[in-house]
Enzyme design. Structure first.
Site, PDB file in Angstrom:
ATOM      1  N   CYS B 247     108.206  73.576 151.601  1.00  0.00           N
ATOM      2  CA  CYS B 247     107.675  72.360 151.254  1.00  0.00           C
ATOM      3  C   CYS B 247     108.760  71.644 150.728  1.00  0.00           C
ATOM      4  O   CYS B 247     109.624  71.009 151.556  1.00  0.00           O
ATOM      5  CB  CYS B 247     106.447  72.641 150.174  1.00  0.00           C
ATOM      6  SG  CYS B 247     107.215  73.453 148.557  1.00  0.00           S
ATOM      7  N   ARG B 252     104.919  74.491 146.249  1.00  0.00           N
ATOM      8  CA  ARG B 252     103.619  74.480 146.970  1.00  0.00           C
ATOM      9  C   ARG B 252     103.870  75.595 148.186  1.00  0.00           C
ATOM     10  O   ARG B 252     102.742  76.310 148.265  1.00  0.00           O
ATOM     11  CB  ARG B 252     103.492  73.258 147.779  1.00  0.00           C
ATOM     12  CG  ARG B 252     103.068  72.069 146.718  1.00  0.00           C
ATOM     13  CD  ARG B 252     102.931  70.880 147.493  1.00  0.00           C
ATOM     14  NE  ARG B 252     104.224  70.205 147.990  1.00  0.00           N
ATOM     15  CZ  ARG B 252     104.471  68.968 148.438  1.00  0.00           C
ATOM     16  NH1 ARG B 252     103.330  68.468 148.789  1.00  0.00           N
ATOM     17  NH2 ARG B 252     105.698  68.507 148.569  1.00  0.00           N
TER      18      ARG B 252
END
Lengths: 145, 293
Positions: B247, B252
Protein backbone atom coordinates in the site's frame (compact mmCIF):
# COMPACT_ATOMS: atom_id res chain seq x y z
CA UNK A 1 7.27 32.71 8.96
CA UNK A 2 8.44 31.96 12.47
CA UNK A 3 8.46 35.40 14.02
CA UNK A 4 6.87 36.39 17.29
CA UNK A 5 6.57 34.83 20.69
CA UNK A 6 3.87 32.71 22.23
CA UNK A 7 0.92 34.64 23.56
CA UNK A 8 0.37 34.19 27.32
CA UNK A 9 -2.49 31.73 26.88
CA UNK A 10 -0.56 29.42 24.55
CA UNK A 11 2.53 29.79 26.73
CA UNK A 12 0.50 28.58 29.69
CA UNK A 13 -0.77 25.60 27.71
CA UNK A 14 2.80 24.71 26.74
CA UNK A 15 3.79 25.02 30.39
CA UNK A 16 0.87 22.81 31.46
CA UNK A 17 1.90 20.08 29.04
CA UNK A 18 5.63 20.14 29.63
CA UNK A 19 5.32 20.14 33.42
CA UNK A 20 3.51 16.79 33.29
CA UNK A 21 5.08 13.35 32.95
CA UNK A 22 4.57 11.67 29.57
CA UNK A 23 1.40 9.67 30.05
CA UNK A 24 -0.43 12.48 31.79
CA UNK A 25 0.22 14.70 28.78
CA UNK A 26 -2.00 12.38 26.77
CA UNK A 27 -4.70 12.76 29.42
CA UNK A 28 -4.42 16.53 29.12
CA UNK A 29 -4.69 16.28 25.34
CA UNK A 30 -7.84 14.21 25.88
CA UNK A 31 -9.26 16.99 28.08
CA UNK A 32 -8.72 19.46 25.26
CA UNK A 33 -10.49 17.02 22.97
CA UNK A 34 -13.45 16.77 25.36
CA UNK A 35 -13.62 20.55 25.81
CA UNK A 36 -13.64 21.40 22.12
CA UNK A 37 -16.70 23.58 21.59
CA UNK A 38 -19.41 22.25 19.30
CA UNK A 39 -20.05 24.15 16.08
CA UNK A 40 -22.49 27.04 16.43
CA UNK A 41 -25.77 26.69 14.59
CA UNK A 42 -24.72 28.71 11.57
CA UNK A 43 -22.00 26.18 10.76
CA UNK A 44 -23.50 22.91 11.99
CA UNK A 45 -24.41 20.76 9.02
CA UNK A 46 -22.75 23.23 6.62
CA UNK A 47 -19.44 21.63 5.79
CA UNK A 48 -19.35 23.69 2.59
CA UNK A 49 -18.76 26.75 4.77
CA UNK A 50 -15.75 25.11 6.44
CA UNK A 51 -12.23 24.45 5.22
CA UNK A 52 -11.02 20.86 5.35
CA UNK A 53 -7.59 20.18 6.81
CA UNK A 54 -6.53 17.05 4.94
CA UNK A 55 -3.15 16.93 6.67
CA UNK A 56 -4.85 15.56 9.78
CA UNK A 57 -5.10 11.79 9.94
CA UNK A 58 -8.82 12.03 10.58
CA UNK A 59 -11.20 14.48 8.95
CA UNK A 60 -11.13 17.95 10.44
CA UNK A 61 -12.95 21.03 9.26
CA UNK A 62 -12.42 24.57 10.48
CA UNK A 63 -13.85 28.05 10.06
CA UNK A 64 -12.15 31.34 10.88
CA UNK A 65 -13.87 34.67 11.44
CA UNK A 66 -12.28 38.05 12.00
CA UNK A 67 -14.76 40.48 13.59
CA UNK A 68 -14.99 44.27 13.26
CA UNK A 69 -12.70 44.70 16.24
CA UNK A 70 -10.03 42.56 14.50
CA UNK A 71 -10.58 39.67 16.94
CA UNK A 72 -10.25 36.12 15.59
CA UNK A 73 -12.88 33.45 16.23
CA UNK A 74 -12.18 29.80 15.53
CA UNK A 75 -14.61 26.95 14.92
CA UNK A 76 -13.74 23.29 14.48
CA UNK A 77 -15.54 20.12 13.54
CA UNK A 78 -13.98 16.69 14.10
CA UNK A 79 -15.66 13.40 15.07
CA UNK A 80 -15.40 11.88 18.55
CA UNK A 81 -13.55 8.87 17.06
CA UNK A 82 -10.67 11.24 16.32
CA UNK A 83 -9.72 12.45 19.81
CA UNK A 84 -6.13 13.32 18.84
CA UNK A 85 -7.26 15.62 16.07
CA UNK A 86 -9.94 17.09 18.34
CA UNK A 87 -7.31 17.63 21.02
CA UNK A 88 -5.08 19.58 18.63
CA UNK A 89 -8.07 21.71 17.63
CA UNK A 90 -8.95 22.22 21.30
CA UNK A 91 -5.45 23.53 22.05
CA UNK A 92 -5.65 26.03 19.20
CA UNK A 93 -9.13 27.11 20.22
CA UNK A 94 -8.14 27.58 23.86
CA UNK A 95 -4.92 29.34 22.91
CA UNK A 96 -6.02 31.58 20.06
CA UNK A 97 -9.79 32.13 19.99
CA UNK A 98 -10.70 35.77 20.71
CA UNK A 99 -7.19 37.13 20.25
CA UNK A 100 -6.36 39.98 17.90
CA UNK A 101 -5.45 38.99 14.37
CA UNK A 102 -1.89 40.26 14.90
CA UNK A 103 -1.44 38.05 17.93
CA UNK A 104 -2.70 35.00 16.06
CA UNK A 105 -0.40 35.72 13.13
CA UNK A 106 2.55 36.12 15.49
CA UNK A 107 2.19 32.54 16.78
CA UNK A 108 5.46 30.77 16.00
CA UNK A 109 4.87 27.91 13.57
CA UNK A 110 7.15 25.68 15.59
CA UNK A 111 5.10 25.96 18.79
CA UNK A 112 3.46 22.57 18.12
CA UNK A 113 6.84 20.99 18.75
CA UNK A 114 7.11 22.62 22.18
CA UNK A 115 4.20 20.78 23.78
CA UNK A 116 6.26 17.73 24.61
CA UNK A 117 4.02 15.52 22.50
CA UNK A 118 6.39 14.65 19.66
CA UNK A 119 7.56 11.36 21.16
CA UNK A 120 4.15 10.42 22.52
CA UNK A 121 2.05 11.21 19.49
CA UNK A 122 4.62 10.96 16.64
CA UNK A 123 5.80 13.79 14.38
CA UNK A 124 3.55 12.54 11.59
CA UNK A 125 0.42 13.06 13.64
CA UNK A 126 1.65 16.39 15.04
CA UNK A 127 1.98 17.59 11.45
CA UNK A 128 -1.82 17.81 11.47
CA UNK A 129 -1.75 20.54 14.12
CA UNK A 130 0.89 22.55 12.21
CA UNK A 131 -1.34 22.33 9.15
CA UNK A 132 -4.32 23.63 11.13
CA UNK A 133 -2.27 26.56 12.38
CA UNK A 134 -1.01 27.52 8.94
CA UNK A 135 -4.51 27.30 7.46
CA UNK A 136 -5.88 29.46 10.29
CA UNK A 137 -3.20 32.09 9.66
CA UNK A 138 -3.87 32.07 5.94
CA UNK A 139 -7.57 32.64 6.51
CA UNK A 140 -6.88 35.42 9.02
CA UNK A 141 -4.68 37.19 6.47
CA UNK A 142 -7.31 36.82 3.78
CA UNK A 143 -10.25 37.86 5.92
CA UNK A 144 -8.85 40.99 7.50
CA UNK A 145 -8.41 42.17 3.93
CA UNK B 1 -1.25 -21.89 28.07
CA UNK B 2 -3.04 -21.04 24.87
CA UNK B 3 -6.76 -20.42 25.18
CA UNK B 4 -9.19 -22.63 23.28
CA UNK B 5 -10.18 -21.55 19.79
CA UNK B 6 -13.41 -19.76 19.09
CA UNK B 7 -15.70 -22.42 17.64
CA UNK B 8 -18.02 -19.88 15.96
CA UNK B 9 -19.39 -21.41 12.76
CA UNK B 10 -18.33 -18.49 10.56
CA UNK B 11 -14.66 -18.94 11.43
CA UNK B 12 -14.64 -22.66 10.61
CA UNK B 13 -14.93 -21.83 6.91
CA UNK B 14 -11.59 -20.06 6.96
CA UNK B 15 -8.28 -21.79 6.37
CA UNK B 16 -7.04 -20.83 9.85
CA UNK B 17 -10.07 -20.39 12.10
CA UNK B 18 -7.80 -20.11 15.13
CA UNK B 19 -6.68 -16.64 14.00
CA UNK B 20 -10.01 -14.97 14.81
CA UNK B 21 -12.14 -14.54 17.90
CA UNK B 22 -15.62 -13.08 18.17
CA UNK B 23 -16.76 -10.40 20.59
CA UNK B 24 -18.84 -13.05 22.44
CA UNK B 25 -15.82 -15.30 22.86
CA UNK B 26 -13.70 -12.44 24.13
CA UNK B 27 -16.32 -11.03 26.49
CA UNK B 28 -16.51 -14.41 28.24
CA UNK B 29 -12.74 -14.67 28.72
CA UNK B 30 -11.54 -11.22 29.73
CA UNK B 31 -10.40 -12.45 33.13
CA UNK B 32 -8.45 -15.43 31.82
CA UNK B 33 -4.85 -15.10 33.01
CA UNK B 34 -3.53 -16.63 29.77
CA UNK B 35 -5.01 -13.82 27.71
CA UNK B 36 -3.83 -10.29 26.95
CA UNK B 37 -5.99 -8.01 24.82
CA UNK B 38 -4.21 -5.16 23.05
CA UNK B 39 -5.77 -2.21 21.24
CA UNK B 40 -3.97 -0.78 18.23
CA UNK B 41 -5.50 2.29 16.59
CA UNK B 42 -4.79 4.91 14.07
CA UNK B 43 -5.74 7.56 16.60
CA UNK B 44 -3.20 7.47 19.41
CA UNK B 45 -5.73 8.77 21.98
CA UNK B 46 -8.68 6.55 21.17
CA UNK B 47 -7.58 3.95 23.72
CA UNK B 48 -7.64 6.62 26.43
CA UNK B 49 -11.26 7.50 25.66
CA UNK B 50 -12.27 3.98 26.67
CA UNK B 51 -11.08 0.49 25.77
CA UNK B 52 -12.03 -3.13 26.38
CA UNK B 53 -11.60 -3.66 30.13
CA UNK B 54 -8.10 -4.92 30.89
CA UNK B 55 -6.77 -4.21 27.38
CA UNK B 56 -3.31 -2.69 26.97
CA UNK B 57 -2.40 -0.17 24.29
CA UNK B 58 -0.02 -0.95 21.45
CA UNK B 59 0.86 1.95 19.17
CA UNK B 60 2.26 1.19 15.74
CA UNK B 61 4.12 4.42 15.34
CA UNK B 62 5.64 5.14 18.71
CA UNK B 63 6.21 1.53 19.78
CA UNK B 64 6.51 -0.91 16.86
CA UNK B 65 8.60 1.29 14.56
CA UNK B 66 12.27 1.88 15.21
CA UNK B 67 12.61 5.56 16.15
CA UNK B 68 15.61 6.17 13.88
CA UNK B 69 15.89 3.71 11.03
CA UNK B 70 12.87 3.06 8.81
CA UNK B 71 12.38 -0.43 10.13
CA UNK B 72 10.64 -2.33 12.89
CA UNK B 73 12.10 -2.62 16.33
CA UNK B 74 14.62 -5.39 16.93
CA UNK B 75 14.27 -8.52 19.05
CA UNK B 76 15.59 -6.94 22.25
CA UNK B 77 13.27 -4.00 21.99
CA UNK B 78 10.28 -6.19 21.14
CA UNK B 79 11.04 -8.35 24.17
CA UNK B 80 11.16 -5.25 26.39
CA UNK B 81 7.91 -3.94 24.90
CA UNK B 82 6.08 -7.22 25.40
CA UNK B 83 7.45 -7.59 28.94
CA UNK B 84 6.27 -4.10 29.88
CA UNK B 85 2.80 -4.86 28.54
CA UNK B 86 2.62 -8.04 30.60
CA UNK B 87 2.72 -10.33 27.57
CA UNK B 88 4.57 -13.66 27.80
CA UNK B 89 5.71 -15.84 24.95
CA UNK B 90 2.86 -18.26 25.76
CA UNK B 91 0.20 -15.55 26.12
CA UNK B 92 -2.80 -15.68 23.83
CA UNK B 93 -2.63 -12.18 22.39
CA UNK B 94 -5.87 -10.79 20.96
CA UNK B 95 -5.55 -7.59 18.94
CA UNK B 96 -8.30 -5.19 17.99
CA UNK B 97 -8.60 -1.59 16.86
CA UNK B 98 -10.34 1.12 14.89
CA UNK B 99 -10.96 1.29 11.15
CA UNK B 100 -11.82 -2.35 10.42
CA UNK B 101 -8.81 -3.54 12.43
CA UNK B 102 -6.46 -1.89 9.97
CA UNK B 103 -3.80 -1.11 12.60
CA UNK B 104 -4.53 -4.24 14.62
CA UNK B 105 -3.75 -6.32 11.53
CA UNK B 106 -0.53 -4.38 11.15
CA UNK B 107 0.43 -5.10 14.77
CA UNK B 108 -0.41 -8.77 14.19
CA UNK B 109 1.85 -8.84 11.15
CA UNK B 110 4.70 -7.30 13.18
CA UNK B 111 4.13 -9.88 15.95
CA UNK B 112 4.41 -12.52 13.21
CA UNK B 113 7.90 -11.25 12.35
CA UNK B 114 8.86 -12.23 15.89
CA UNK B 115 6.99 -15.51 15.66
CA UNK B 116 4.67 -14.89 18.61
CA UNK B 117 3.00 -18.29 18.77
CA UNK B 118 -0.60 -17.34 19.49
CA UNK B 119 -1.87 -14.02 18.20
CA UNK B 120 -5.45 -13.46 16.99
CA UNK B 121 -7.69 -10.68 15.76
CA UNK B 122 -11.02 -9.69 17.25
CA UNK B 123 -13.41 -9.94 14.29
CA UNK B 124 -15.13 -6.58 13.85
CA UNK B 125 -12.67 -4.78 16.09
CA UNK B 126 -13.43 -1.79 18.26
CA UNK B 127 -16.50 -0.70 16.29
CA UNK B 128 -18.34 -4.00 16.74
CA UNK B 129 -17.55 -4.20 20.44
CA UNK B 130 -19.01 -0.70 20.92
CA UNK B 131 -21.98 -1.32 18.61
CA UNK B 132 -22.93 -4.24 20.84
CA UNK B 133 -22.88 -1.99 23.92
CA UNK B 134 -20.17 -4.00 25.55
CA UNK B 135 -18.31 -2.45 28.47
CA UNK B 136 -15.46 0.03 28.02
CA UNK B 137 -13.01 1.18 30.62
CA UNK B 138 -10.72 4.17 30.92
CA UNK B 139 -8.68 2.45 33.59
CA UNK B 140 -5.21 1.51 32.52
CA UNK B 141 -4.56 -2.07 33.61
CA UNK B 142 -1.55 -2.80 35.78
CA UNK B 143 -0.24 -6.06 34.49
CA UNK B 144 2.79 -7.57 36.14
CA UNK B 145 5.83 -7.34 33.89
CA UNK B 146 6.90 -10.53 32.24
CA UNK B 147 10.19 -11.86 30.99
CA UNK B 148 9.55 -12.12 27.25
CA UNK B 149 12.52 -13.80 25.55
CA UNK B 150 14.63 -11.99 22.97
CA UNK B 151 13.65 -13.53 19.65
CA UNK B 152 15.40 -12.36 16.49
CA UNK B 153 13.04 -10.86 13.98
CA UNK B 154 12.64 -13.11 10.95
CA UNK B 155 11.72 -11.07 7.86
CA UNK B 156 12.14 -13.90 5.39
CA UNK B 157 8.67 -15.42 5.30
CA UNK B 158 6.16 -12.58 5.31
CA UNK B 159 8.11 -9.42 4.52
CA UNK B 160 9.38 -8.25 1.13
CA UNK B 161 12.04 -5.61 0.50
CA UNK B 162 12.38 -3.42 -2.57
CA UNK B 163 15.07 -5.52 -4.21
CA UNK B 164 12.92 -8.62 -3.82
CA UNK B 165 9.96 -6.82 -5.31
CA UNK B 166 12.09 -5.84 -8.32
CA UNK B 167 12.91 -9.52 -8.78
CA UNK B 168 9.24 -10.34 -8.32
CA UNK B 169 8.06 -8.17 -11.24
CA UNK B 170 5.78 -10.20 -13.50
CA UNK B 171 4.52 -12.36 -10.65
CA UNK B 172 1.29 -11.88 -8.68
CA UNK B 173 1.09 -8.61 -6.83
CA UNK B 174 -1.82 -6.78 -5.19
CA UNK B 175 -1.93 -3.04 -4.67
CA UNK B 176 -4.49 -2.43 -1.92
CA UNK B 177 -4.66 1.38 -2.19
CA UNK B 178 -7.59 3.42 -3.46
CA UNK B 179 -8.20 3.50 -7.22
CA UNK B 180 -6.99 7.14 -7.39
CA UNK B 181 -3.67 6.28 -5.79
CA UNK B 182 -3.30 3.20 -8.00
CA UNK B 183 -3.86 5.07 -11.25
CA UNK B 184 -1.47 7.83 -10.27
CA UNK B 185 -4.12 10.51 -10.13
CA UNK B 186 -3.36 11.00 -6.44
CA UNK B 187 0.16 11.23 -5.05
CA UNK B 188 -1.05 10.26 -1.60
CA UNK B 189 -3.97 8.61 0.08
CA UNK B 190 -7.07 10.82 0.28
CA UNK B 191 -6.66 12.93 3.47
CA UNK B 192 -3.04 11.86 4.07
CA UNK B 193 -0.88 14.29 2.07
CA UNK B 194 2.08 14.01 4.44
CA UNK B 195 2.70 10.45 3.26
CA UNK B 196 3.09 11.30 -0.38
CA UNK B 197 5.52 10.26 -3.09
CA UNK B 198 7.26 12.01 -5.98
CA UNK B 199 5.71 9.74 -8.59
CA UNK B 200 2.16 8.44 -8.91
CA UNK B 201 0.98 5.11 -10.25
CA UNK B 202 1.60 1.51 -9.29
CA UNK B 203 4.16 -1.27 -9.59
CA UNK B 204 3.82 -2.76 -13.09
CA UNK B 205 1.72 -5.91 -13.03
CA UNK B 206 0.06 -5.22 -9.67
CA UNK B 207 -3.70 -5.59 -9.58
CA UNK B 208 -5.80 -3.15 -7.60
CA UNK B 209 -7.97 -4.58 -4.82
CA UNK B 210 -8.66 -1.87 -2.21
CA UNK B 211 -8.07 -3.38 1.22
CA UNK B 212 -11.43 -2.50 2.76
CA UNK B 213 -13.27 -4.72 0.29
CA UNK B 214 -12.41 -7.61 2.61
CA UNK B 215 -14.50 -6.05 5.38
CA UNK B 216 -18.27 -6.11 5.71
CA UNK B 217 -20.29 -3.07 6.78
CA UNK B 218 -19.97 -3.97 10.46
CA UNK B 219 -16.17 -4.21 10.21
CA UNK B 220 -16.04 -8.02 10.37
CA UNK B 221 -14.29 -10.00 7.67
CA UNK B 222 -16.41 -11.12 4.76
CA UNK B 223 -17.16 -14.83 4.58
CA UNK B 224 -14.80 -17.19 2.82
CA UNK B 225 -16.87 -17.48 -0.35
CA UNK B 226 -17.04 -13.72 -0.81
CA UNK B 227 -13.31 -13.38 -0.18
CA UNK B 228 -12.58 -16.11 -2.70
CA UNK B 229 -14.77 -14.29 -5.21
CA UNK B 230 -12.68 -11.15 -4.78
CA UNK B 231 -9.15 -12.53 -4.56
CA UNK B 232 -9.30 -15.79 -6.51
CA UNK B 233 -12.12 -14.80 -8.84
CA UNK B 234 -11.59 -11.13 -9.69
CA UNK B 235 -7.86 -10.86 -8.97
CA UNK B 236 -7.09 -14.35 -10.26
CA UNK B 237 -4.84 -15.41 -7.39
CA UNK B 238 -4.18 -19.11 -6.86
CA UNK B 239 -3.13 -20.73 -3.58
CA UNK B 240 0.25 -21.84 -4.96
CA UNK B 241 1.13 -18.31 -6.09
CA UNK B 242 4.01 -16.35 -4.65
CA UNK B 243 2.20 -13.09 -3.78
CA UNK B 244 3.38 -9.62 -2.77
CA UNK B 245 0.95 -7.06 -1.32
CA UNK B 246 1.62 -3.38 -0.73
CA UNK B 247 0.00 0.00 0.00
CA UNK B 248 1.81 3.21 1.02
CA UNK B 249 3.60 2.21 4.23
CA UNK B 250 2.52 -1.40 4.63
CA UNK B 251 -0.36 -1.05 7.07
CA UNK B 252 -3.41 -1.38 4.84
CA UNK B 253 -1.67 -4.24 3.07
CA UNK B 254 -1.17 -6.04 6.40
CA UNK B 255 -4.94 -6.36 6.47
CA UNK B 256 -4.95 -7.96 3.00
CA UNK B 257 -1.95 -10.11 3.96
CA UNK B 258 -4.00 -11.43 6.90
CA UNK B 259 -6.93 -12.24 4.62
CA UNK B 260 -4.81 -14.07 2.05
CA UNK B 261 -2.56 -15.92 4.45
CA UNK B 262 -4.90 -16.79 7.30
CA UNK B 263 -8.46 -16.65 6.01
CA UNK B 264 -7.84 -18.06 2.52
CA UNK B 265 -4.76 -20.04 3.52
CA UNK B 266 -2.39 -18.97 0.74
CA UNK B 267 1.00 -20.01 2.09
CA UNK B 268 3.30 -17.60 0.21
CA UNK B 269 2.23 -14.04 0.86
CA UNK B 270 4.67 -11.26 1.66
CA UNK B 271 3.90 -7.69 2.67
CA UNK B 272 6.11 -5.06 1.04
CA UNK B 273 6.13 -2.47 3.85
CA UNK B 274 8.36 -0.06 1.95
CA UNK B 275 5.31 0.21 -0.28
CA UNK B 276 4.53 3.27 -2.35
CA UNK B 277 6.38 5.72 -0.12
CA UNK B 278 9.53 3.82 -1.06
CA UNK B 279 8.75 2.70 -4.61
CA UNK B 280 7.22 6.02 -5.70
CA UNK B 281 10.29 7.88 -4.42
CA UNK B 282 12.94 5.50 -5.76
CA UNK B 283 15.18 6.32 -8.69
CA UNK B 284 14.78 4.28 -11.85
CA UNK B 285 12.22 1.71 -10.72
CA UNK B 286 9.50 0.99 -13.28
CA UNK B 287 6.09 2.59 -12.70
CA UNK B 288 2.81 2.09 -14.46
CA UNK B 289 0.20 4.84 -14.57
CA UNK B 290 -3.47 4.34 -15.28
CA UNK B 291 -6.13 1.88 -14.29
CA UNK B 292 -4.73 -1.33 -15.80
CA UNK B 293 -2.01 -3.51 -14.24
Amino acid sequence: MTTGTLNPRLAEIVEDFTSLPGKERLQLLLEFSDDLAALPERYAGHRDLLEQVPECQSPLFLAVEVDDGDAVHLFFDAPPEAPTTRGFAGILQAGLDGLDADEVLATPDEFTGQLGLTELVSPLRLGGMSAMLSRIKRQVRAKRG
Amino acid sequence: MALPNDAAAKFQEYAHPEMLVSTEWLAARLDDPGLVVAESDEDVLLYETGHIPGAVKLDWHTELNDPDTRDYIDGARFARLMSEKGISRDTTLVLYGDRNNWWAAYALWVATLFGHPDVRLLDGGRAKWIAEDRPLSTEEPERPHTDYPVVERDDSAVRAFRREVEEHLGQPMIDVRSPGEYSGELLHMPDYPQEGALRGGHIPGAKNVPWARAAAEDGTFRGRKELEGIYAGEAGLAPEDDIVVYCRIGERSSHTWFVLQHLLGFPHVRNYDGSWTEWGNSVRVPIKRGTTP
